[in-house]
Design a protein around this motif. Structure first.
Motif, mmCIF file in Angstrom:
data_model
loop_
_atom_site.group_PDB
_atom_site.id
_atom_site.type_symbol
_atom_site.label_atom_id
_atom_site.label_comp_id
_atom_site.label_asym_id
_atom_site.label_seq_id
_atom_site.Cartn_x
_atom_site.Cartn_y
_atom_site.Cartn_z
ATOM 1 N N UNK A 59 0.838 -1.209 0.000
ATOM 2 C CA UNK A 59 0.000 0.000 0.000
ATOM 3 C C UNK A 59 0.869 1.253 0.000
ATOM 4 N N UNK A 60 1.946 1.253 0.816
ATOM 5 C CA UNK A 60 2.868 2.390 0.831
ATOM 6 C C UNK A 60 3.477 2.590 -0.551
ATOM 7 N N UNK A 61 3.904 1.502 -1.169
ATOM 8 C CA UNK A 61 4.492 1.580 -2.509
ATOM 9 C C UNK A 61 3.519 2.208 -3.500
ATOM 10 N N UNK A 157 12.839 5.574 7.895
ATOM 11 C CA UNK A 157 11.576 5.462 8.611
ATOM 12 C C UNK A 157 11.304 3.987 8.845
ATOM 13 N N UNK A 158 10.787 3.662 10.038
ATOM 14 C CA UNK A 158 10.435 2.277 10.380
ATOM 15 C C UNK A 158 8.941 2.205 10.669
ATOM 16 N N UNK A 159 8.299 1.182 10.127
ATOM 17 C CA UNK A 159 6.902 0.902 10.446
ATOM 18 C C UNK A 159 6.848 -0.444 11.164
ATOM 19 N N UNK A 160 6.209 -0.458 12.339
ATOM 20 C CA UNK A 160 6.016 -1.714 13.075
ATOM 21 C C UNK A 160 4.531 -2.032 13.063
ATOM 22 N N UNK A 161 4.146 -3.051 12.305
ATOM 23 C CA UNK A 161 2.745 -3.443 12.226
ATOM 24 C C UNK A 161 2.371 -4.214 13.492
ATOM 25 N N UNK A 162 1.173 -4.729 13.526
ATOM 26 C CA UNK A 162 0.711 -5.375 14.750
ATOM 27 C C UNK A 162 1.595 -6.564 15.135
ATOM 28 N N UNK A 163 1.912 -6.639 16.413
ATOM 29 C CA UNK A 163 2.723 -7.737 16.945
ATOM 30 C C UNK A 163 1.808 -8.808 17.513
ATOM 31 N N UNK A 250 -7.955 -2.255 7.109
ATOM 32 C CA UNK A 250 -8.147 -0.886 7.605
ATOM 33 C C UNK A 250 -6.930 -0.429 8.392
ATOM 34 N N UNK A 251 -6.450 -1.273 9.268
ATOM 35 C CA UNK A 251 -5.271 -0.940 10.062
ATOM 36 C C UNK A 251 -4.050 -0.739 9.173
ATOM 37 N N UNK A 252 -3.906 -1.600 8.165
ATOM 38 C CA UNK A 252 -2.763 -1.487 7.255
ATOM 39 C C UNK A 252 -2.835 -0.209 6.427
ATOM 40 N N UNK A 253 -4.041 0.150 5.999
ATOM 41 C CA UNK A 253 -4.220 1.389 5.245
ATOM 42 C C UNK A 253 -3.897 2.600 6.115
#
Length: 414
Positions: A59-61, A157-163, A250-253
């Motif tokens: 999505x970022x790409x 920049x670092x993105x940490x998605x749900x753990x 939704x969370x990823x967006x």
């Protein structure tokens, strides 16, 4: 492609056999001989986590592409071909280019001991993105973070998605231990974006961030709408939409939107966003859906999305699983539905045998049917709406058999 694939397949591949790299030093030594290309790559966005990191990467790409930038994207695993792992503006690297980088790396590697499949592809991506002069570079981490080959990069920049719980035999048995491995990629005074759903482990992220003077930014969001046409979320008072299926996106967006905001992108547009292998609809009559969910939280999200998006459909659900997964919890989640369960096995050592899967399902009151080949799975399509899940390897075999994922660019679902 046979020559390149054969050379890659001759390397240690922990994705297929299990295990992990114990040190980054051999890889760093290799990169040094290659001229330290990892230190030259700029505008690196590093995405780690348990759930959603592949989706956030795609999505970022797409958001950066829509803003007019040339974007390198490195993801794993692939579905049909390793060429898919290395893309520029969503176009996979050519067979010739990948072969050139692999040959160069392997010729150097002989002086420094073995390198893994994932490391060779990571190095190839870095060199390729440098050569084609990308504006931004999005790297999805592999299994972990601290010892992941992508962690050689100097991130902007670092993105940490749900753990969540996954690969516990490698990453640890508590959420804190797992998060500590993931958050170890923070190693500079850079923005760190994470989700409100990481509150249980936020102290681990913040502790690591404080050590390096990094700023932690939390993406707080709410779901506005999710249907068969896409999702809408509200972030920072803005309504953001994308043609992605499933509430879990939704969370990823929201994470992707927050990432682009921090990068200073003024006009954020996620039209044409697509994540192959995640609620990937390849047919609508009957519904044939591919989803690479392979841990408890992802399977639960998949089931929830199927029930909400297709409440009238009683799916045939085909699944294969790796031995290192929480198999009982995954099977119980499926057993609690009225879906017909079919089990199979993909041809790699990590795959769980169908006999064990059958016994587990039977224990939870579900009597599955066993499918022994890809043609068996394809023939199931004649019986009605079908979901295939549990393993990206299984999805890849199905897609390869059906020839539905072209290598000249990823196409959205029909």
């Amino acid at each position: 492609m046979g020559g390149v694939i054969a050379k890659l397949n001759s390397l240690i591949d922990y994705e297929k056999r299990g295990g992990y790299t114990k040190s980054l030093e051999p890889f760093l030594n290799l990169l040094e001989i290659l001229g330290n290309p990892h230190l030259k790559l700029k505008n690196v966005i590093h995405i780690v986590g348990t759930k959603g990191k592949g989706s956030v990467s795609h999505i970022v790409s797409r958001g950066l592409i829509n803003a007019g930038y040339r974007v390198g994207l490195f993801t794993s695993p692939h579905l049909v071909s390793p060429l898919e792992r290395i893309k520029v503006n969503e176009i996979p690297i050519s067979e010739g280019d990948l072969g050139k980088y692999v040959e160069k790396i392997l010729s150097v590697e002989k002086r420094k001991g073995f390198q893994t499949y994932f490391e060779i592809l990571t190095a190839s991506a870095i060199m390729y993105f440098l050569d084609v002069k990308t504006d931004f570079n999005v790297f999805e981490a592999g299994l972990g973070g601290r010892l992941d080959a992508t962690n050689v990069l100097n991130q902007d920049l670092v993105v940490i998605t749900r753990i969540d719980y996954d690969h516990m035999h490698i990453l640890g048995n508590t959420l804190e231990d797992i998060c500590r491995e993931k958050a170890a990629v923070i190693k500079g005074k850079i923005p760190v974006i994470t989700t409100k759903n990481n509150i249980p482990v936020m102290h681990v992220i913040e502790e690591r961030a404080r050590e390096f003077g990094a700023e932690v930014i939390i993406a707080d969001w709410e779901l506005v709408n999710a249907d068969r046409y896409g999702i809408v979320v509200k972030v920072d008072g803005e309504y953001i939409s994308a043609p992605l299926l499933g509430e879990f996106q939704a969370e990823n967006l929201a994470l992707a939107y927050k990432t682009l905001k921090v990068l200073g992108i003024e006009k954020i547009d996620f039209s044409k966003a697509f994540v192959p292998g995640r609620l990937h609809v390849i047919s609508r009559n009957p519904y044939i859906i591919l989803d690479g969910a392979h841990n408890v939280i992802s399977i639960s999200s998949l089931i929830q999305s199927l029930r909400k998006l297709f409440p009238e459909v009683k799916f045939n659900l085909v699944i294969s699983l790796s031995s290192d997964k929480e198999i009982e919890k995954i099977i119980k989640t499926i057993a609690d539905t009225d879906y017909n369960l079919y089990i199979t096995r993909y041809p790699f050592p990590r795959a769980k045998d169908v006999e064990s899967l059958f016994k587990t399902a039977y224990k939870f009151g579900k009597v599955p049917k066993i499918l022994i080949s890809i043609p068996d799975i394809i023939s199931l399509f004649n019986e009605g709406d079908t979901v295939i899940t549990g393993s990206f390897y299984l999805l890849g075999d199905v897609m390869s058999y059906l020839k539905i994922l072209p290598l000249d660019g990823v196409k959205p679902h029909p």
